[in-house]
Scaffold this motif. Structure first.
Motif, PDB file in Angstrom:
ATOM      1  N   ASP A 182      31.054  42.163  39.924  1.00  0.00           N
ATOM      2  CA  ASP A 182      31.930  41.177  40.560  1.00  0.00           C
ATOM      3  C   ASP A 182      32.033  41.380  42.069  1.00  0.00           C
ATOM      4  OD1 ASP A 182      32.713  39.569  38.456  1.00  0.00           O
ATOM      5  OD2 ASP A 182      34.440  40.794  37.942  1.00  0.00           O
ATOM      6  N   GLY A 183      32.009  42.650  42.468  1.00  0.00           N
ATOM      7  CA  GLY A 183      32.409  42.973  43.832  1.00  0.00           C
ATOM      8  C   GLY A 183      33.905  43.208  43.854  1.00  0.00           C
ATOM      9  N   VAL A 184      34.328  44.109  44.703  1.00  0.00           N
ATOM     10  CA  VAL A 184      35.722  44.534  44.675  1.00  0.00           C
ATOM     11  C   VAL A 184      36.682  43.400  45.006  1.00  0.00           C
ATOM     12  CG1 VAL A 184      35.810  45.354  47.074  1.00  0.00           C
ATOM     13  CG2 VAL A 184      37.240  46.456  45.321  1.00  0.00           C
ATOM     14  N   GLY A 185      36.258  42.445  45.845  1.00  0.00           N
ATOM     15  CA  GLY A 185      37.141  41.340  46.213  1.00  0.00           C
ATOM     16  C   GLY A 185      37.471  40.441  45.040  1.00  0.00           C
ATOM     17  N   THR A 186      36.439  39.962  44.355  1.00  0.00           N
ATOM     18  CA  THR A 186      36.643  39.085  43.199  1.00  0.00           C
ATOM     19  C   THR A 186      37.359  39.817  42.071  1.00  0.00           C
ATOM     20  OG1 THR A 186      34.677  37.796  43.750  1.00  0.00           O
ATOM     21  CG2 THR A 186      35.463  37.685  41.481  1.00  0.00           C
ATOM     22  N   GLY A 189      39.336  42.434  42.307  1.00  0.00           N
ATOM     23  CA  GLY A 189      40.723  42.699  42.692  1.00  0.00           C
ATOM     24  C   GLY A 189      41.603  41.468  42.633  1.00  0.00           C
ATOM     25  N   ALA A 190      41.053  40.328  43.000  1.00  0.00           N
ATOM     26  CA  ALA A 190      41.837  39.090  42.953  1.00  0.00           C
ATOM     27  C   ALA A 190      42.229  38.756  41.521  1.00  0.00           C
ATOM     28  CB  ALA A 190      41.035  37.948  43.565  1.00  0.00           C
ATOM     29  N   ARG A 191      41.312  39.007  40.593  1.00  0.00           N
ATOM     30  CA  ARG A 191      41.619  38.714  39.193  1.00  0.00           C
ATOM     31  C   ARG A 191      42.676  39.674  38.652  1.00  0.00           C
ATOM     32  NH1 ARG A 191      36.699  38.501  37.607  1.00  0.00           N
ATOM     33  NH2 ARG A 191      36.529  40.580  36.668  1.00  0.00           N
ATOM     34  N   GLU A 249      44.932  41.246  40.406  1.00  0.00           N
ATOM     35  CA  GLU A 249      46.199  40.897  41.071  1.00  0.00           C
ATOM     36  C   GLU A 249      46.834  39.678  40.420  1.00  0.00           C
ATOM     37  OE1 GLU A 249      47.892  39.698  45.538  1.00  0.00           O
ATOM     38  OE2 GLU A 249      45.748  40.009  45.210  1.00  0.00           O
ATOM     39  N   GLY A 281      38.628  49.841  48.393  1.00  0.00           N
ATOM     40  CA  GLY A 281      38.743  48.389  48.442  1.00  0.00           C
ATOM     41  C   GLY A 281      40.052  47.839  47.928  1.00  0.00           C
ATOM     42  N   LEU A 282      40.728  48.584  47.030  1.00  0.00           N
ATOM     43  CA  LEU A 282      41.987  48.118  46.450  1.00  0.00           C
ATOM     44  C   LEU A 282      43.010  49.248  46.465  1.00  0.00           C
ATOM     45  CD1 LEU A 282      40.444  46.252  43.378  1.00  0.00           C
ATOM     46  CD2 LEU A 282      41.394  45.173  45.426  1.00  0.00           C
TER      47      LEU A 282
END
Length: 409
Positions: A20-24, A26-28, A30, A98-99
């Protein structure tokens, strides 16, 4: 142990985080309302459907590997098998960098490891006929438990973790752990239990030191299995339960052997708690069985395990909220009123009416003194689970607050 914020977590696999990558990713996480991720640190094989996978929809993990960069100095003969992704990715470092706002928990599969069993045949469990269970390292073998204790210490010392979650801390049952398990004989619960009992040399020697007549138990178990396999009878679950009760009453050596197994598993968990930094919470997932109270066939005594570490993390993997209520009632009764208990739910098929009972189940768990909640598993569920997870967390928090207020009155 340093007090952590309330445990609201989502279990996840490193391959989903990297894909996913840490951004995607992490958004999920969160969006669920979780404040933590429980990430695989050591795991077994599988064949997993990934509804929102980017690079593919079916994934086969490398069996028996670790997903953190281990320090060889912690280990002796048995060394961890590093996963190939570690050549490019350090999942726990990715999470930390990243998170950083999320707490990180290391999810450790302990004695379930086929590759290490194949490498070290003397460390595996063996049934009453001497057949090896390659997937089940023996908790009674000093070198097997030494490896598991070192693994947990290494992980907790090298990474900044809020806690560890220990899975398979004991003996694996007969029908779990290996690929393409197959039989043309219908096995009842009692025969499965007997087939799953370990009579390896290490277990026989260790139990004998504690006064257990293991050779007598092995002979009786072998005779019972031979009689079953040579006959034409199959028992219902209710009949098997009666056989379990009657055999335990008739054979005090067998009952003592089963209690001894529970002591061994609790001692392993206590050893882990003793070597892991005090700030790192250690809880044990006591069973792969449903209901949770059936974990005794793996050597899990809920009261002993709750006292050996910082608490239990029970799998509330049930078909309905009513089944969750029955399960947590029995868990609380067996673990005791003071045991710290968190729970894992699956808000998706085949559990909780395909997710519809998530809120009701969360409320039940909070009402029974469960102090933390997690969901399994981010990679296995459709992305729509995010809404169910959030509403479940909210319902859990509301009831937990009511319980605290009632206690303060």
């Amino acid at each position: 142990m340093v007090e952590q914020r309330p445990y609201r977590s989502v279990y996840a696999y490193p391959w989903d985080l990297v894909d996913d990558g840490v951004g995607t990713f992490g958004a999920r996480i969160e969006a669920t309302g979780a404040g933590a991720v429980s990430l695989t640190a050591a795991y077994h094989a599988g064949k997993f459907l990934r509804p929102h996978g980017r690079s593919g929809k079916v994934y086969f993990p490398e069996d028996g590997t670790v997903y953190f960069r281990h320090d060889p100095k912690h280990y002796q003969r048995v060394q961890p098998l590093p996963n190939s992704m570690l050549a490019e990715h350090d999942p726990f470092a990715i999470l930390a960098d990243g998170l950083p706002e999320l707490d990180r928990y290391g999810w450790v599969v302990c004695f379930h490891n086929t590759p290490l069993g194949r490498l070290h045949p003397d460390l595996v469990a063996r049934n009453c006929f001497g057949d090896p269970y390659w997937y089940s390292l023996n908790p009674a073998h000093p070198e097997a438990r030494e490896y598991v204790v070192a693994l947990c210490r290494d992980l907790a010392e090298n990474y900044d973790l809020a806690g560890l979650r220990l899975e398979t801390p004991g003996w694996l049952p007969f029908d779990h752990g290996y690929h393409h398990e197959f039989a043309l004989v219908r096995l009842d619960a009692w025969t499965k239990l007997l087939l799953g009992l370990d009579f390896s040399e290490a277990t026989v020697s260790a139990a004998a030191v504690d006064g257990i007549d293991v050779l007598h138990v092995r002979a009786r178990v072998a005779a019972a299995i031979e009689a079953f396999l040579g006959g034409e009878i199959a028992f219902s679950d209710a009949q098997a339960a009666d056989w379990i009760a009657s055999d335990l009453l008739a054979d005090p050596d067998l009952a003592a052997f089963l209690r001894w197994r529970c002591k061994v598993v609790a001692d392993v968990v206590r050893e882990i708690r003793d070597v892991v930094p005090a700030k790192t919470e250690v809880r044990v997932i006591p069973s792969v069985q449903r209901p949770s109270a059936r974990g005794w066939i793996e050597g899990s005594d809920l009261r002993l395990l709750a006292g050996a570490c910082d608490g239990l993390e029970v799998c509330a993997y049930e078909r309905s909220a009513a089944d969750v209520l029955a399960d947590i009632h029995q868990v609380r009764r067996q673990a005791g009123p003071d045991a710290r208990i968190s729970a894992i739910m699956r808000p998706s098929f085949p559990d909780l009416a395909s997710g519809a009972d998530t809120v009701a189940a969360a409320r039940i768990l909070a009402r029974h003194g469960v102090d933390g909640l997690a969901y399994y598993n981010d990679g296995h569920m459709r992305e729509s689970y995010v809404h169910l997870a959030r509403t479940g967390f909210q319902a859990f928090d509301e009831v937990a607050e009511d319980v605290r207020a009632e206690g303060a009155q």
